[in-house]
Design a protein around this motif. Structure first.
Motif, PDB file in Angstrom:
ATOM      1  N   PRO A  39       0.791  -1.234   0.000  1.00 59.09           N
ATOM      2  CA  PRO A  39       0.000   0.000   0.000  1.00 59.09           C
ATOM      3  C   PRO A  39       0.822   1.281   0.000  1.00 59.09           C
ATOM      4  O   PRO A  39       0.335   2.328  -0.395  1.00 59.09           O
ATOM      5  CB  PRO A  39      -0.813  -0.116   1.293  1.00 59.09           C
ATOM      6  N   GLY A  40       2.064   1.243   0.450  1.00 54.83           N
ATOM      7  CA  GLY A  40       2.863   2.461   0.581  1.00 54.83           C
ATOM      8  C   GLY A  40       4.118   2.419  -0.266  1.00 54.83           C
ATOM      9  O   GLY A  40       4.324   1.526  -1.090  1.00 54.83           O
ATOM     10  N   PRO A  41       5.015   3.406  -0.055  1.00 50.39           N
ATOM     11  CA  PRO A  41       6.289   3.441  -0.780  1.00 50.39           C
ATOM     12  C   PRO A  41       7.131   2.202  -0.508  1.00 50.39           C
ATOM     13  O   PRO A  41       7.023   1.566   0.537  1.00 50.39           O
ATOM     14  CB  PRO A  41       6.969   4.707  -0.230  1.00 50.39           C
ATOM     15  N   ILE A  42       7.995   1.882  -1.447  1.00 51.68           N
ATOM     16  CA  ILE A  42       8.850   0.697  -1.359  1.00 51.68           C
ATOM     17  C   ILE A  42      10.208   1.064  -0.783  1.00 51.68           C
ATOM     18  O   ILE A  42      10.796   2.091  -1.146  1.00 51.68           O
ATOM     19  CB  ILE A  42       9.014   0.054  -2.744  1.00 51.68           C
ATOM     20  N   ASN A  43      10.706   0.217   0.095  1.00 51.41           N
ATOM     21  CA  ASN A  43      12.049   0.393   0.639  1.00 51.41           C
ATOM     22  C   ASN A  43      13.069   0.020  -0.437  1.00 51.41           C
ATOM     23  O   ASN A  43      13.055  -1.083  -0.974  1.00 51.41           O
ATOM     24  CB  ASN A  43      12.231  -0.495   1.883  1.00 51.41           C
ATOM     25  N   LEU A  44      13.973   0.933  -0.738  1.00 53.50           N
ATOM     26  CA  LEU A  44      14.940   0.708  -1.811  1.00 53.50           C
ATOM     27  C   LEU A  44      15.868  -0.461  -1.510  1.00 53.50           C
ATOM     28  O   LEU A  44      16.324  -1.149  -2.433  1.00 53.50           O
ATOM     29  CB  LEU A  44      15.758   1.984  -2.047  1.00 53.50           C
ATOM     30  N   ALA A  45      16.142  -0.710  -0.255  1.00 50.33           N
ATOM     31  CA  ALA A  45      17.001  -1.838   0.116  1.00 50.33           C
ATOM     32  C   ALA A  45      16.392  -3.160  -0.333  1.00 50.33           C
ATOM     33  O   ALA A  45      17.114  -4.099  -0.687  1.00 50.33           O
ATOM     34  CB  ALA A  45      17.240  -1.841   1.622  1.00 50.33           C
ATOM     35  N   ASP A  46      15.059  -3.251  -0.340  1.00 52.20           N
ATOM     36  CA  ASP A  46      14.391  -4.464  -0.818  1.00 52.20           C
ATOM     37  C   ASP A  46      14.449  -4.559  -2.337  1.00 52.20           C
ATOM     38  O   ASP A  46      14.565  -5.644  -2.911  1.00 52.20           O
ATOM     39  CB  ASP A  46      12.925  -4.476  -0.365  1.00 52.20           C
ATOM     40  N   VAL A  47      14.395  -3.411  -2.989  1.00 50.83           N
ATOM     41  CA  VAL A  47      14.390  -3.385  -4.456  1.00 50.83           C
ATOM     42  C   VAL A  47      15.712  -3.902  -5.021  1.00 50.83           C
ATOM     43  O   VAL A  47      15.739  -4.663  -5.984  1.00 50.83           O
ATOM     44  CB  VAL A  47      14.106  -1.956  -4.969  1.00 50.83           C
ATOM     45  N   VAL A  48      16.838  -3.481  -4.420  1.00 48.30           N
ATOM     46  CA  VAL A  48      18.140  -3.852  -4.968  1.00 48.30           C
ATOM     47  C   VAL A  48      18.465  -5.327  -4.745  1.00 48.30           C
ATOM     48  O   VAL A  48      19.454  -5.834  -5.284  1.00 48.30           O
ATOM     49  CB  VAL A  48      19.260  -2.957  -4.392  1.00 48.30           C
ATOM     50  N   SER A  98      24.566   1.197   0.853  1.00 48.88           N
ATOM     51  CA  SER A  98      25.922   0.728   1.147  1.00 48.88           C
ATOM     52  C   SER A  98      26.294  -0.510   0.342  1.00 48.88           C
ATOM     53  O   SER A  98      27.374  -1.063   0.523  1.00 48.88           O
ATOM     54  CB  SER A  98      26.050   0.423   2.652  1.00 48.88           C
ATOM     55  N   VAL A  99      25.397  -0.949  -0.560  1.00 47.66           N
ATOM     56  CA  VAL A  99      25.658  -2.157  -1.344  1.00 47.66           C
ATOM     57  C   VAL A  99      25.956  -1.792  -2.794  1.00 47.66           C
ATOM     58  O   VAL A  99      25.530  -0.750  -3.293  1.00 47.66           O
ATOM     59  CB  VAL A  99      24.447  -3.123  -1.293  1.00 47.66           C
ATOM     60  N   GLN A 100      26.695  -2.650  -3.462  1.00 50.27           N
ATOM     61  CA  GLN A 100      26.995  -2.475  -4.872  1.00 50.27           C
ATOM     62  C   GLN A 100      25.820  -2.999  -5.702  1.00 50.27           C
ATOM     63  O   GLN A 100      25.406  -4.147  -5.548  1.00 50.27           O
ATOM     64  CB  GLN A 100      28.281  -3.249  -5.247  1.00 50.27           C
ATOM     65  N   VAL A 101      25.287  -2.157  -6.555  1.00 47.51           N
ATOM     66  CA  VAL A 101      24.135  -2.536  -7.373  1.00 47.51           C
ATOM     67  C   VAL A 101      24.607  -2.938  -8.765  1.00 47.51           C
ATOM     68  O   VAL A 101      25.291  -2.172  -9.447  1.00 47.51           O
ATOM     69  CB  VAL A 101      23.123  -1.376  -7.468  1.00 47.51           C
ATOM     70  N   GLU A 102      24.256  -4.154  -9.166  1.00 46.46           N
ATOM     71  CA  GLU A 102      24.648  -4.660 -10.486  1.00 46.46           C
ATOM     72  C   GLU A 102      23.398  -5.116 -11.245  1.00 46.46           C
ATOM     73  O   GLU A 102      22.842  -6.172 -10.952  1.00 46.46           O
ATOM     74  CB  GLU A 102      25.634  -5.819 -10.345  1.00 46.46           C
ATOM     75  N   PRO A 103      22.952  -4.321 -12.214  1.00 47.90           N
ATOM     76  CA  PRO A 103      21.762  -4.715 -12.979  1.00 47.90           C
ATOM     77  C   PRO A 103      22.051  -5.909 -13.876  1.00 47.90           C
ATOM     78  O   PRO A 103      23.200  -6.161 -14.250  1.00 47.90           O
ATOM     79  CB  PRO A 103      21.455  -3.462 -13.806  1.00 47.90           C
ATOM     80  N   VAL A 104      20.998  -6.639 -14.214  1.00 44.46           N
ATOM     81  CA  VAL A 104      21.157  -7.769 -15.132  1.00 44.46           C
ATOM     82  C   VAL A 104      21.017  -7.321 -16.576  1.00 44.46           C
ATOM     83  O   VAL A 104      21.362  -8.066 -17.502  1.00 44.46           O
ATOM     84  CB  VAL A 104      20.129  -8.882 -14.827  1.00 44.46           C
ATOM     85  N   LEU A 105      20.521  -6.090 -16.784  1.00 43.78           N
ATOM     86  CA  LEU A 105      20.369  -5.568 -18.148  1.00 43.78           C
ATOM     87  C   LEU A 105      20.377  -4.052 -18.098  1.00 43.78           C
ATOM     88  O   LEU A 105      19.845  -3.440 -17.174  1.00 43.78           O
ATOM     89  CB  LEU A 105      19.059  -6.060 -18.767  1.00 43.78           C
ATOM     90  N   GLU A 106      20.970  -3.453 -19.132  1.00 43.99           N
ATOM     91  CA  GLU A 106      20.950  -2.002 -19.313  1.00 43.99           C
ATOM     92  C   GLU A 106      20.556  -1.696 -20.750  1.00 43.99           C
ATOM     93  O   GLU A 106      21.005  -2.379 -21.680  1.00 43.99           O
ATOM     94  CB  GLU A 106      22.326  -1.393 -19.018  1.00 43.99           C
ATOM     95  N   THR A 107      19.735  -0.682 -20.956  1.00 47.18           N
ATOM     96  CA  THR A 107      19.318  -0.302 -22.297  1.00 47.18           C
ATOM     97  C   THR A 107      18.917   1.163 -22.293  1.00 47.18           C
ATOM     98  O   THR A 107      18.563   1.721 -21.254  1.00 47.18           O
ATOM     99  CB  THR A 107      18.126  -1.152 -22.790  1.00 47.18           C
ATOM    100  N   ASN A 108      18.986   1.810 -23.464  1.00 46.13           N
ATOM    101  CA  ASN A 108      18.523   3.193 -23.579  1.00 46.13           C
ATOM    102  C   ASN A 108      17.092   3.252 -24.101  1.00 46.13           C
ATOM    103  O   ASN A 108      16.590   4.317 -24.435  1.00 46.13           O
ATOM    104  CB  ASN A 108      19.445   3.996 -24.508  1.00 46.13           C
TER     105      ASN A 108
END
Length: 322
Positions: A179-188, A213-223
């Motif tokens: 129902p509310g905003p998402i915690n970014l720590a859960d998203v990463v 404080s964590v390194q974020v590594e996406p599985v895909l990048e695109t423009n």
């Protein structure tokens, strides 16, 4: 034509940076275009292009020449439109450039409603295709632009401004939907699909993620924002976009947008803008007023859903008359 095709040739070469590409776009032999360049350079008494190993670049004289040429072509286009309106009763033309996301998001419905109310207005819409949204406005190729993170720039005036926060885009039924905003720590902790580095959206995303404080590594990048939306629909992962880019899909229940909990929330300033010394004609002024009202309505819709704070809208309707 009242003006030589030479003007079209020079303008196209300046846009493409190549005689071969310009010839292909204009469906003219490269040799014919080259002859016209050489003839004009002889008349001017100065080279207009610097010949480089991988194309052509305007010289200082060429920059002055192309500014004049584009003004002449734009005036000629206006003349054509006025003559055409005598026969077709066309009320005017609106030329606008916007982002790929907005062009495939809320703008089609807005433009369709405008055209139904003003059927005699012709609209030419182009997207920035990953390049800067400002360039075609500054060059006079289009009259107005709508984009994000547009810096204060000489030659550009603001017609309207809105602060749009980026958030998380999820497929329906995802466990993080609440129902509310998402915690970014859960998203990463999820598989992330992100805008390509170097894009204005990725710059905002990087600022959003920088506080973690964590390194974020996406599985895909695109423009391609459309690709990001399709991948989220397919369950490939989550992405970060602004709510306007996905408002159509969210209305259809194909995607879900959730804002990011403070203090990680970041905004993308959205600006409608035009050239400083280029007055808007009646049709474009009418469209600007209509578009700003529609965008304000979208902002109110997103505010009601909790995706945008009440302070996110900043309009300057008086800017039509600057």
């Amino acid at each position: 034509m009242l003006h030589s095709r030479r003007l079209l040739y020079i303008n196209e070469i300046a846009r493409c940076g190549s005689i071969r590409k310009a010839a292909a776009r204009l469906n003219v032999a490269s040799s014919a275009i080259n002859r016209q360049i050489l003839a004009l350079e002889e008349e001017m008494g100065a080279p207009l292009f610097e010949r480089l190993p991988r194309g052509l670049r305007l010289t200082a004289a060429g920059e002055l020449c192309i500014e004049h040429i584009r003004e002449v072509l734009k005036n000629y286009e206006r003349l054509e439109g006025r003559i055409r309106s005598l026969k077709m009763q066309q009320a005017g033309k609106v030329r606008i450039v916007t982002t790929v996301g907005l062009a495939s998001g809320p703008l089609p419905e807005i433009i369709a409603r405008f055209l139904s109310e003003h059927p005699r207005v012709f609209i030419q819409l182009r997207n920035d295709a990953g390049s800067t949204t400002m360039a075609p406005v500054l060059s006079g190729e289009v009259d107005i632009g709508l984009g994000f993170n547009i810096p204060a720039t000489p030659g550009i005036r603001s017609l309207g401004n809105f602060d749009i926060p980026i958030g998380v885009v999820l497929p329906p039924g995802h466990p993080l939907i609440g129902p509310g905003p998402i915690n970014l720590a859960d998203v990463v902790e999820e598989r992330l699909l992100l805008a390509q580095p170097g894009t204005s959206l990725r710059d905002v995303i990087n600022l959003t993620l920088a506080r973690l404080s964590v390194q974020v590594e996406p599985v895909l990048e695109t423009n391609a924002s459309e690709m990001l939306k399709q991948l989220v629909k397919c369950g490939a992962g989550l992405t970060l976009l602004n709510p306007l880019d996905v408002i159509t899909e969210c209305r259809r229940g194909e995607l879900v947008f959730r804002s990011i909990a403070e203090p990680h929330s970041r905004h993308q300033p959205m600006k409608l803008f035009a050239r400083t010394r280029a007055p808007l004609d009646a049709a474009t002024s009418l469209f600007v007023e209509y578009l700003l009202a529609e965008l304000a309505g979208l902002v109110e819709e997103l505010q009601a859903k909790g995706h945008i704070s009440a302070a996110s809208e900043r309009r300057r309707p008086e800017a039509y008359f600057e």
